[in-house]
Motif scaffolding. Structure first.
Motif, mmCIF file in Angstrom:
data_model
loop_
_atom_site.group_PDB
_atom_site.id
_atom_site.type_symbol
_atom_site.label_atom_id
_atom_site.label_comp_id
_atom_site.label_asym_id
_atom_site.label_seq_id
_atom_site.Cartn_x
_atom_site.Cartn_y
_atom_site.Cartn_z
ATOM 1 N N ALA A 141 -58.132 -38.968 -76.053
ATOM 2 C CA ALA A 141 -58.373 -38.515 -77.634
ATOM 3 C C ALA A 141 -57.523 -37.620 -78.709
ATOM 4 O O ALA A 141 -58.327 -37.556 -79.835
ATOM 5 N N ASN A 142 -56.408 -37.090 -78.005
ATOM 6 C CA ASN A 142 -55.496 -36.641 -78.622
ATOM 7 C C ASN A 142 -55.715 -35.497 -78.928
ATOM 8 O O ASN A 142 -56.121 -34.334 -79.939
ATOM 9 N N LYS A 143 -57.094 -34.820 -78.358
ATOM 10 C CA LYS A 143 -57.981 -33.530 -78.374
ATOM 11 C C LYS A 143 -57.472 -32.567 -77.579
ATOM 12 O O LYS A 143 -57.757 -31.014 -78.113
ATOM 13 N N ILE A 144 -56.271 -32.126 -76.607
ATOM 14 C CA ILE A 144 -56.145 -31.164 -76.332
ATOM 15 C C ILE A 144 -54.653 -31.693 -75.204
ATOM 16 O O ILE A 144 -53.796 -33.069 -75.843
ATOM 17 N N LYS A 145 -53.140 -31.197 -75.418
ATOM 18 C CA LYS A 145 -51.874 -31.457 -75.090
ATOM 19 C C LYS A 145 -51.378 -31.259 -73.733
ATOM 20 O O LYS A 145 -52.016 -30.920 -73.282
ATOM 21 N N PRO A 146 -49.955 -32.322 -73.740
ATOM 22 C CA PRO A 146 -50.016 -31.836 -72.479
ATOM 23 C C PRO A 146 -50.312 -31.046 -71.782
ATOM 24 O O PRO A 146 -50.813 -30.688 -70.051
ATOM 25 N N ALA A 147 -49.800 -29.753 -71.604
ATOM 26 C CA ALA A 147 -49.050 -29.045 -71.419
ATOM 27 C C ALA A 147 -51.091 -28.407 -71.030
ATOM 28 O O ALA A 147 -51.422 -27.785 -70.436
ATOM 29 N N ASP A 148 -51.935 -29.174 -72.044
ATOM 30 C CA ASP A 148 -53.698 -27.830 -71.439
ATOM 31 C C ASP A 148 -54.195 -29.563 -70.586
ATOM 32 O O ASP A 148 -54.630 -28.992 -69.358
ATOM 33 N N PHE A 149 -53.753 -30.761 -70.802
ATOM 34 C CA PHE A 149 -54.010 -31.269 -69.330
ATOM 35 C C PHE A 149 -53.504 -30.882 -67.572
ATOM 36 O O PHE A 149 -54.288 -30.675 -67.126
ATOM 37 N N ILE A 150 -52.254 -30.364 -68.142
ATOM 38 C CA ILE A 150 -51.583 -30.348 -66.398
ATOM 39 C C ILE A 150 -51.896 -28.300 -66.115
ATOM 40 O O ILE A 150 -52.624 -28.608 -64.950
ATOM 41 N N ASN A 151 -52.993 -27.860 -67.179
ATOM 42 C CA ASN A 151 -53.542 -26.415 -66.581
ATOM 43 C C ASN A 151 -54.668 -26.972 -66.215
ATOM 44 O O ASN A 151 -55.578 -26.575 -65.517
ATOM 45 N N ARG A 152 -54.959 -27.772 -67.104
ATOM 46 C CA ARG A 152 -56.861 -28.417 -66.445
ATOM 47 C C ARG A 152 -56.535 -28.741 -64.785
ATOM 48 O O ARG A 152 -57.509 -28.582 -64.419
ATOM 49 N N ALA A 153 -55.668 -29.600 -64.564
ATOM 50 C CA ALA A 153 -56.141 -30.459 -63.520
ATOM 51 C C ALA A 153 -55.597 -29.590 -62.506
ATOM 52 O O ALA A 153 -56.000 -29.034 -61.603
#
Lengths: 315, 488
Positions: B453-465
């Motif tokens: 949904a373009n609410k977070i960026k790839p780096a955020d995704f990786i951090n969350r994962a």
């Protein structure tokens, strides 16, 4: 042996109550007790519980950020949904029953077409939840074909390449759900309040009219106070509905296994409970959640009934 | 399963996919790697077997000692494959054991129907345990409710008594039904995953099926220029989009990265392969290649728009064709390609995720356990596989069940997925974490929905994962597993 008359009378009454009471005990009270028992155990849900863990599940619950988030969401629904529903239902009921222009029989009647509106407003009540879900799934569709998106695009609020997300929006998902709840229930309480209003003696209104009261004054000074009993009932039922909201959230909000998305912004207690019970293999934990929901609902009902207790006017 | 868009519907498929790979769980203390070569072992490690039905290879016609006088109680999940196929199996059973009474039950509410029966110790004799209400296999197994199916694998095949059933199944089937070193579910339906497109549309526009991600990006630009959206996905259920992402991670990172992620190792998600793949997938969002609004659509909504030509490509498993049967216009010519490759990939571009799904189980407390096992043995015959293909319009895990006559009747998408499987030539992608750690998978899905949904960026995704993986690793209430070091 001859029983006293009073005793015989009581036995007679009890004999009628025994059946329903038994059903109630077996299918309502007993499951509650069992749930409470299971909530003290570690239980996967597919074989008997493995061990008793005491109140651990309850302690965990209040350190569980998703549970607390879901609880907050339920509280928001609890405040907004009954208030808006009752206010709207009261307003509509007033308009349909006594809100018409002066004149006519006894000077009191509803606005023109009130019979038609009554049916229209009640309509959502006769639809099953499954139909409502399918209906709103299309209405809220997150691309330009969705009903609401087509409207906002026509109004020029956005364009076809940037449709609004509605149920997929972290900010609006809960409001989208509450909108459906209100839409669904206003009709029912409209009819309930209408029935109550029709029991209010017409002379009261006539008297108010003669005294020169306008619509607003009649509404706040005559109608509202005399409807208090119905409003009280409505509060209790709507509070219970607000604590539930399961069907809509589970089916309409994004996310696998009972929705709750996006990103837990649509999560409510009931969906989180079901996910723990059925998907995550934490049935004991889910039972603890069920018990907490039970007590919240119970306390709410008591508070509402107490807080709204007024002197009753017989007519 | 045309209950439009209700999540029970999609989760069923998702479960089909997931339960498919309730896979080779090798406990930390176990010496046996879950290889398909593990031939023995049914007698020793057979803890969940009541012992009444030890395989008796001396009678290849009836190795489990079925008595026709014992009634057989069958329960199947009635989902995308309906339940006619099960009735066909039941008919085959009564033909082999004349006079046997078979009771057939089907439904979608498995938990509601079967949980009480398991708790009371009176489960059916054979169950297709699928769908949104599926009883979790690891949970059932943990409670000692499953029969060890190694005795089925070691029983003689119906078609050729000199062969064992284990030799008549497609590669990977046994591992995907294993919990620890033994097989506890027969995952019967065969599924491959990829990016789906209309071959006729591609041909008409002279678009080439891309093999590299760069080619794919170029193609997306070309497609977008025509006014069609290049990519759609089933955004309401972020599971779908995690499949292409994780397939790219597997291809780019190879077994080391897969092992690190499946084993919840610290910083597993910080690997270059993850960064490359997440960036690549995010490019689709960032460059506006997604069908507008697709991040909020159900599988039915998005797939139907794709069928209508609003989008060129959609990720899915091979159930897609059956699911979209009525929505697919004539001449659509459904086809599927494997995830395009990134620079430096460690697996060939043709590698695909291929899974055996729809787990069939025999409860350990079943009254007619022998009958349940025999039922599965019938399913594993060529006649069984052929009957399934005809009644359920899907491929089963039975080897060589599809004769040329049946093959000629296959729909284009099924044929294309079959080609995809053949082209992969043994290079299959499998992920285990999503069945081992439901909460972790859920956290990943939440993060994925926000990335799409373009609410977070790839780096955020990786951090969350990574933090979801760390949380799972630290949770002592979750049983941990280790990814098998050598799988087929």
């Amino acid at each position: 042996m001859r029983l006293r008359k009073k005793t015989r009378e009581r036995l007679f009454i009890a004999s009628f109550l025994a059946g329903p009471l038994l059903v109630y005990l077996v299918f309502v009270i007993w499951p509650y007790i069992e749930t409470f028992g299971y909530s003290l155990t570690e239980w996967s849900g597919v074989a008997p519980p493995t061990k008793v863990v005491g109140l651990k599940n309850y302690v965990d619950l209040f350190h569980d950020s998703i549970f607390l988030k879901a609880l907050t969401h339920n509280m928001i629904i609890l405040i907004v949904f009954p208030t808006v529903t009752i206010a709207l239902a009261m307003f509509f009921a007033f308009m349909l029953n006594v809100g018409g222009r002066r004149g006519g029989l006894g000077g009191v009647k509803g606005i023109p077409g009130s019979a038609f509106f009554r049916i229209v407003f009640f309509f959502p009540q006769v639809l099953s939840v499954a139909i409502i879900v399918i209906l709103f799934q299309s209405a809220y569709e997150s691309n330009s074909v969705g009903l609401f998106n087509a409207i906002v695009i026509k109004l020029g609020l956005t364009d076809a390449n940037h449709p609004w997300e509605f149920l997929n929006s972290p900010t609006f998902v809960l409001w989208c759900i509450m909108f459906i709840l209100v839409w669904q229930w206003v009709g029912f309480y409209l009819v309930l309040f209408s029935a109550a209003m029709q029991q209010i003696p017409r002379d009261y209104y006539e008297a108010a009219l003669l005294d020169g009261a306008g619509r607003t004054q009649t509404y706040f000074k005559v109608t509202m106070p005399l409807l208090w009993d119905s409003v009280q009932t409505a509060w209790v039922y709507l509070a219970v509905a607000a604590m539930d909201a399961f069907a809509l959230v589970a089916t309409l909000t994004p996310g696998s296994s009972f929705g709750g998305g996006p990103d837990e912004h649509g999560e409510v207690l009931s969906t989180y409970l079901m996910r723990n019970f059925q998907v995550l293999g934490k049935a004991g934990y889910a039972c603890a959640m069920g018990v907490v929901i039970f007590f919240i609902t119970l306390i709410l009902s008591l508070v509402v009934l107490r807080a709204t207790r007024r002197e009753r006017l017989e007519y | 399963m045309s209950e439009h868009g209700l999540p029970a519907d999609v989760s069923r498929r998702q479960m089909l996919v997931r339960s498919a790979a309730i896979a080779a769980m090798v406990g930390p203390g176990s010496a046996l790697a879950a290889g398909c070569a593990a031939g023995s072992g049914s007698s020793k490690s057979n803890t969940n077997n009541s012992g009444s039905t030890a395989a008796n290879a001396s009678d290849p016609k009836n190795p489990f000692g079925v008595k026709a006088s014992n009634p057989l109680d069958v329960y199947v999940f009635k989902g995308g494959y309906g339940d006619n196929y099960a009735k066909a199996f039941e008919a085959m059973y009564t033909k082999d054991f004349p006079g046997a009474s078979v009771s057939h039950h089907s439904g979608q509410n498995l938990t509601g129907d079967l949980q009480p029966r398991f708790n009371a110790g009176t489960p059916p004799d054979v169950i297709d345990d699928s769908g949104a209400q599926q009883l979790k296999l690891d949970v059932l197994h943990g409670s000692g409710q499953l029969t060890n199916l190694d005795q089925l694998l070691n029983a003689p095949s119906i078609d050729d008594p000199s062969k064992k059933v284990r030799d008549t199944l497609l590669a990977g089937t046994i591992e995907q039904g294993q919990l620890g070193a033994n097989m506890f579910s027969l995952n019967y339906v065969f599924t491959v995953f990829g990016l789906w497109y209309s071959a006729s549309t591609f041909k008409k526009n002279n678009w080439q099926v891309p093999t590299t991600w760069d080619d794919f990006m170029t193609l997306c630009a070309t497609i977008k220029a025509t006014g069609m959206a290049p990519f759609a996905h089933q955004g309401k259920y972020p599971y779908y989009m995690l499949v292409p992402l994780m397939d790219m991670v597997a291809k780019n990172g190879g077994p080391d990265v897969q092992t690190a992620i499946d084993n919840l190792e610290p910083n597993a998600w910080k690997a270059d392969a993850v960064v490359n793949s997440v960036n690549a997938i995010y490019e689709l969002v960032d460059k506006g290649y997604m069908l507008p609004g697709t991040e909020g659509l159900t599988h039915i909504q998005s797939q139907t728009l794709w069928n209508q030509g609003k989008a060129a490509v959609i990720p899915c498993g091979s159930w897609l064709e059956n699911e979209q049967l009525t929505a697919t216009p004539p001449g659509f010519d459904m086809a599927v390609f494997a995830m395009p490759s990134l620079a430096g990939d460690k697996m060939p571009q043709t590698a695909v995720r291929a899974e055996a799904g729809e787990p069939f189980i025999v409860p350990s407390k079943a009254k007619n356990q022998a009958g349940g096992l025999e039922f599965l043995r019938i399913m594993c015959s060529k006649a069984g596989g052929a009957s399934f293909a005809q009644n359920a319009n899907s491929l089963s895990v039975v080897k060589d069940a599809i004769t040329p006559e049946i093959s000629a009747k296959l729909l284009p998408g099924t044929k294309s997925s079959n080609d995809l499987y053949q082209a992969a030539n043994g290079q299959y992608i499998a992920w285990y974490y999503l069945n081992w750690y439901s909460q972790f998978e859920k956290d990943l899905e939440d993060a994925m929905s926000q990335l799409m949904a373009n609410k977070i960026k790839p780096a955020d995704f990786i951090n969350r994962a990574q933090s979801a993986a760390d949380k799972c690793a630290a949770d002592s209430s979750v049983q941990k597993f280790k990814r098998p070091t050598s799988t087929s």
